[in-house]
Design a protein around this motif. Structure first.
Motif, PDB file in Angstrom:
ATOM      1  N   ALA A 123       0.848  -1.188   0.000  1.00  0.00           N
ATOM      2  CA  ALA A 123       0.000   0.000   0.000  1.00  0.00           C
ATOM      3  C   ALA A 123       0.885   1.240   0.000  1.00  0.00           C
ATOM      4  O   ALA A 123       1.822   1.334   0.792  1.00  0.00           O
ATOM      5  CB  ALA A 123      -0.921  -0.001   1.212  1.00  0.00           C
ATOM      6  N   VAL A 124       0.586   2.172  -0.897  1.00  0.00           N
ATOM      7  CA  VAL A 124       1.304   3.446  -0.957  1.00  0.00           C
ATOM      8  C   VAL A 124       0.302   4.545  -0.650  1.00  0.00           C
ATOM      9  O   VAL A 124      -0.604   4.822  -1.449  1.00  0.00           O
ATOM     10  CB  VAL A 124       1.955   3.671  -2.334  1.00  0.00           C
ATOM     11  CG1 VAL A 124       2.714   4.998  -2.355  1.00  0.00           C
ATOM     12  CG2 VAL A 124       2.891   2.515  -2.687  1.00  0.00           C
ATOM     13  N   VAL A 125       0.441   5.155   0.514  1.00  0.00           N
ATOM     14  CA  VAL A 125      -0.483   6.198   0.956  1.00  0.00           C
ATOM     15  C   VAL A 125       0.081   7.547   0.525  1.00  0.00           C
ATOM     16  O   VAL A 125       1.173   7.930   0.946  1.00  0.00           O
ATOM     17  CB  VAL A 125      -0.679   6.151   2.486  1.00  0.00           C
ATOM     18  CG1 VAL A 125      -1.703   7.201   2.910  1.00  0.00           C
ATOM     19  CG2 VAL A 125      -1.122   4.758   2.929  1.00  0.00           C
ATOM     20  N   GLY A 126      -0.673   8.243  -0.329  1.00  0.00           N
ATOM     21  CA  GLY A 126      -0.180   9.465  -0.942  1.00  0.00           C
ATOM     22  C   GLY A 126       0.245   9.220  -2.377  1.00  0.00           C
ATOM     23  O   GLY A 126       1.051   9.964  -2.940  1.00  0.00           O
ATOM     24  N   ALA A 127      -0.317   8.165  -2.995  1.00  0.00           N
ATOM     25  CA  ALA A 127       0.131   7.720  -4.320  1.00  0.00           C
ATOM     26  C   ALA A 127      -0.456   8.533  -5.461  1.00  0.00           C
ATOM     27  O   ALA A 127      -0.148   8.273  -6.622  1.00  0.00           O
ATOM     28  CB  ALA A 127      -0.231   6.244  -4.516  1.00  0.00           C
ATOM     29  N   GLY A 128      -1.272   9.511  -5.147  1.00  0.00           N
ATOM     30  CA  GLY A 128      -1.928  10.255  -6.218  1.00  0.00           C
ATOM     31  C   GLY A 128      -1.044  11.231  -6.948  1.00  0.00           C
ATOM     32  O   GLY A 128      -1.375  11.671  -8.057  1.00  0.00           O
TER      33      GLY A 128
ATOM     34  N   ALA B 114      -7.194  10.740  -8.277  1.00  0.00           N
ATOM     35  CA  ALA B 114      -5.750  10.709  -8.539  1.00  0.00           C
ATOM     36  C   ALA B 114      -5.179   9.334  -8.224  1.00  0.00           C
ATOM     37  O   ALA B 114      -4.295   8.836  -8.937  1.00  0.00           O
ATOM     38  CB  ALA B 114      -5.045  11.783  -7.708  1.00  0.00           C
ATOM     39  N   ALA B 115      -5.667   8.703  -7.155  1.00  0.00           N
ATOM     40  CA  ALA B 115      -5.213   7.352  -6.824  1.00  0.00           C
ATOM     41  C   ALA B 115      -5.567   6.373  -7.928  1.00  0.00           C
ATOM     42  O   ALA B 115      -4.757   5.521  -8.313  1.00  0.00           O
ATOM     43  CB  ALA B 115      -5.834   6.909  -5.497  1.00  0.00           C
ATOM     44  N   ARG B 116      -6.786   6.500  -8.445  1.00  0.00           N
ATOM     45  CA  ARG B 116      -7.198   5.608  -9.538  1.00  0.00           C
ATOM     46  C   ARG B 116      -6.369   5.861 -10.791  1.00  0.00           C
ATOM     47  O   ARG B 116      -6.033   4.918 -11.529  1.00  0.00           O
ATOM     48  CB  ARG B 116      -8.689   5.780  -9.830  1.00  0.00           C
ATOM     49  CG  ARG B 116      -9.582   5.137  -8.772  1.00  0.00           C
ATOM     50  CD  ARG B 116     -11.021   5.077  -9.228  1.00  0.00           C
ATOM     51  NE  ARG B 116     -11.629   6.404  -9.336  1.00  0.00           N
ATOM     52  CZ  ARG B 116     -12.238   7.017  -8.341  1.00  0.00           C
ATOM     53  NH1 ARG B 116     -12.328   6.439  -7.154  1.00  0.00           N
ATOM     54  NH2 ARG B 116     -12.766   8.218  -8.519  1.00  0.00           N
TER      55      ARG B 116
END
Length: 729
Positions: A448-453, A480-482
């Motif tokens: 999981a990458v939190v802030g991946a947007g 943005a994540a999608r």
């Protein structure tokens, strides 16, 4: 398009397109059409061939060549490069070589010796390895041959009275032959059948599938569809709906409760089946699969195992069926039943191996099930990655359809255990496994990458995906994540297999929205990740904000609180929510990486809320390393200012920074030009004089998540170009 009409298959042949193609490209075209419909054949299954006149590259003579789908290819996606080409005369000459081997037969290695000879028959140095089914195509004297694995036809072939049913459905057009392992002996048997019955158009291969032929490729294609259509009509006319499987025994939970139970048990279950190597899950809980799993006959039928060899190579000889009543038992009872069922499954699989192994059999493979069936809940399929898990689920769906068809028209019969073992542990299959490329460094990992947007987080997600990781891209901006996850899928592909109805259809990445300051939001995102992949191995937190002072230089109280909520408390909440997953999985090798900053050790004017929060984040790394050891490593990456690609540097902040540092600029300059100027200003303050990029940080994160720094925990890795103010002191 063709005007032919079918209900159970789709006629996709287009004369206008086919007539423009060369003979080999027409073979590819026909193959792609057949492979595009899962009712015709499964992913990676079946093969097609054409006998084509070519010029010998040495003599210039016209020679007959056999073009046949090579080993390991998939008809739906195959290109010209996926087809082996062989001298037809040389393949036919292998009959004499085979007859000279003593002893011959299914319990010898004669077939393996013959398979090694196909390379000597290659035409024009074609490097594609020939399939074990090559003799099925070579020894039947027809120009075009299709060998498919249609569910409807296998249902007939896997019925107790298959021979009688074949005559009833097809008359004299299609014949039946009992089970025989694919290879040269089966090819010779088909030649014998064709000589005795030259007017026959094909053969149902007992327990296995369909092979049919013609001297026109379009005719062969439509013959394949006709044969499948007739079997499907015959089955549908006799299907009794739910009563075909004896009717419902258990009532299914509603969708929300199913999701909650899956989220509760999957991480633990993933840990249990990943004792040898990590596995990734695909969950299916649609009405179709639940109708089977929750039926009275599911325990009996699932215990019989699969019929088609292609099926149980993925699903193993049988799944694990768990007797659990969703209406009267809770998740704790399910977990206890699963634990007992897994232990018994491993014992049974070991006994199956010991009873059936031969002197040259490969070592026993992972004894854990690849398919688990839970009444009222659904099916969980496992694989080395999401693609393989989806294909495993697809194959068990095929097995269920075969059982449905056979039970509707007669009685389902599976392969005997010894025959199944001889396919599962066939040395040819072992050789195919060994030909597969080595796994990438982060293969089998879910991260999981939190802030991946945007910015560093997006670059981290791309970098980890390129090393084989499954990425859960999480950002406050769900869109943005999608976008990040969609870019990863475009980069690495979805893999083989088509996610059917009800199968968790995500590929190597998913994009989710979550607020890092809201525990419930984090938990919801992680639960979604669990449903997608079965668990999570590692987490990277790159989300962060900068608290800009107001015009007087003061930072409002709410901005101070918000800065610490995002940059410190948010990371703690993510780690705390992940802890329940890590504890349930009980797998070593996980990591947590927090993005801190060199500002955490450099005091300066104007950003003390941000700097203080990053100092706290640095210490949080050390505290979490203590808390999560020894199973989980925790480290930080501390970048110097990253301007390029960062969401923290909109145009107005870039200009404000240029003014603050007295760097000349023009209002007419483009955003990227201004960012480059500011990035170079920061670079000039370092020893290496190079701008710090998001890619630099992503490389550091990769190193910390890989096994390259497997003995490193509780550390802060500075990626700052040599900012001497941040030197350790």
């Amino acid at each position: 398009m063709s005007e032919r009409s079918f209900q159970f298959v789709q006629d996709l042949w287009d004369d206008a397109q086919a007539d423009l193609l060369s003979p080999v490209d027409r073979l590819v075209y026909r193959s792609n059409l057949l492979g595009a419909d899962g009712r015709i054949t499964n992913t990676g299954g079946g093969n097609t061939s054409s006998k084509i006149m070519e010029r010998d590259p040495v003599t210039g003579d016209a020679v007959e060549t056999l073009w046949v789908k090579g080993s390991g290819g998939d008809l739906r996606t195959s290109t010209r490069e996926n087809f082996a080409s062989l001298y037809e005369s040389k393949v036919l000459a292998l009959k004499q070589v085979y007859e000279a081997i003593e002893p011959r037969g299914p319990e010898t290695d004669a077939e393996d010796q013959m398979a090694a000879m196909y390379a000597h028959c290659a035409f024009n140095l074609n490097p594609r390895a020939a399939s074990i089914d090559t003799p099925l195509h070579a020894f039947v004297p027809k120009k075009f041959i299709d060998h498919m694995h249609p569910n409807a036809v296998i249902a007939v072939a896997a019925s107790r009275n298959a021979d009688q049913l074949t005559r009833e459905i097809y008359g004299d057009d299609i014949l039946h032959t009992p089970w025989r392992r694919p290879g040269l002996e089966l090819g010779l048997k088909l030649r014998e059948i064709h000589r005795e019955r030259p007017d026959a158009k094909g053969v149902l291969l007992g327990q296995h599938g369909l092979i049919n032929w013609a001297d026109d490729d379009k005719e062969c294609y439509h013959l394949t569809l006709d044969i499948i259509e007739k079997a499907a009509w015959y089955i549908e006319a006799r299907d009794r709906g739910e009563r075909t499987f004896g009717g419902a025994k258990y009532e299914s939970l509603d969708a929300e409760r199913r999701a909650a139970v899956f989220a509760q048990i999957l991480p633990w279950l993933r840990g249990q089946v990943s004792q040898n190597k990590r596995l990734v899950a695909a969950v299916q809980d649609d009405d179709q699969i639940l109708r089977f799993i929750s039926s009275h006959d599911a325990p009996r039928l699932s215990a019989l195992g699969a019929s088609c060899p292609d099926h149980f190579l993925r699903t193993k000889i049988k799944p694990l069926y768990v007797a659990w009543d969703p209406q009267t038992q809770d998740a704790a009872a399910l977990k206890a039943s699963l634990a007992a069922g897994l232990a018994q499954y491993r014992r049974d699989y070991s006994a199956y191996y010991q009873a059936c192994k031969r002197p040259d059999s490969p070592a026993m493979r992972d004894p854990n099930p690849t398919v688990i069936l839970i009444p009222g809940l659904g099916m969980i399929a496992w694989g080395k990655d999401k693609s393989e898990a989806r294909v495993t689920a697809e194959f068990y769906n095929c097995a269920v359809e075969v059982m449905r068809g056979a039970e509707a028209i007669d009685e389902y019969v599976a392969l005997p255990a010894q025959e199944a073992f001889d396919i599962e542990y066939w040395l040819m299959e072992e050789a195919k496994l060994r030909r597969m490329p080595p796994e990438k460094e982060l293969a089998r990992q879910v991260i999981a990458v939190v802030g991946a947007g945007s910015g560093i987080g997006r670059e981290v997600a791309y970098r980890l995906a390129s090393e084989g990781a499954h990425i859960v891209a999480i950002d406050r901006d769900a869109q943005a994540a999608r976008a990040t996850s969609e870019a990863i899928v475009a980069q690495v592909g979805m893999g083989v297999g088509v996610a059917g109805s009800g199968i968790s259809g995500c590929g190597p990445a998913i994009g989710l929205g979550a607020d890092i300051t809201d525990r419930a939001s984090i938990r919801a995102a992680l639960d979604t990740a669990i449903l997608a992949y079965g668990g999570v191995d590692s987490v990277v937190v790159t989300a962060g904000i900068v608290a800009a002072p107001d015009a007087s230089g003061h930072i409002p109280d709410e901005m101070w609180a918000r800065t610490f909520a995002v940059n410190v408390t948010g990371s703690y909440l993510v780690a705390d929510e992940m802890r329940r997953i890590w504890d349930a999985q009980d797998l070593s090798g996980g990591s947590l990486v927090l993005m801190t900053s060199v500002n955490g050790v450099v005091a300066k004017r104007g950003s003390f809320a941000y700097d203080a929060s990053k100092a706290a984040a640095n210490h949080l790394v050390r505290e979490l390393a203590m808390e999560l050891a020894p199973r989980i490593r925790v480290n930080g990456v501390a970048p110097a200012t990253v301007v390029q690609g960062s969401a923290m540097f909109p145009r107005d902040r870039v200009i404000a920074s240029l003014i603050k540092y007295g760097v000349g600029y023009s209002e007419e300059e483009a955003d990227e030009t201004l960012r480059d100027r500011l990035a170079q200003f920061y670079a000039d303050r370092t020893l290496l004089k190079e701008p710090i990029t998001a890619a630099d940080q992503a490389e550091a994160v990769f190193l910390l998540l890989s096994r390259r720094l497997a003995k490193t925990t509780g550390q802060i890795l500075s990626i700052d170009g040599g900012l001497h103010e941040a030197f350790l002191r």
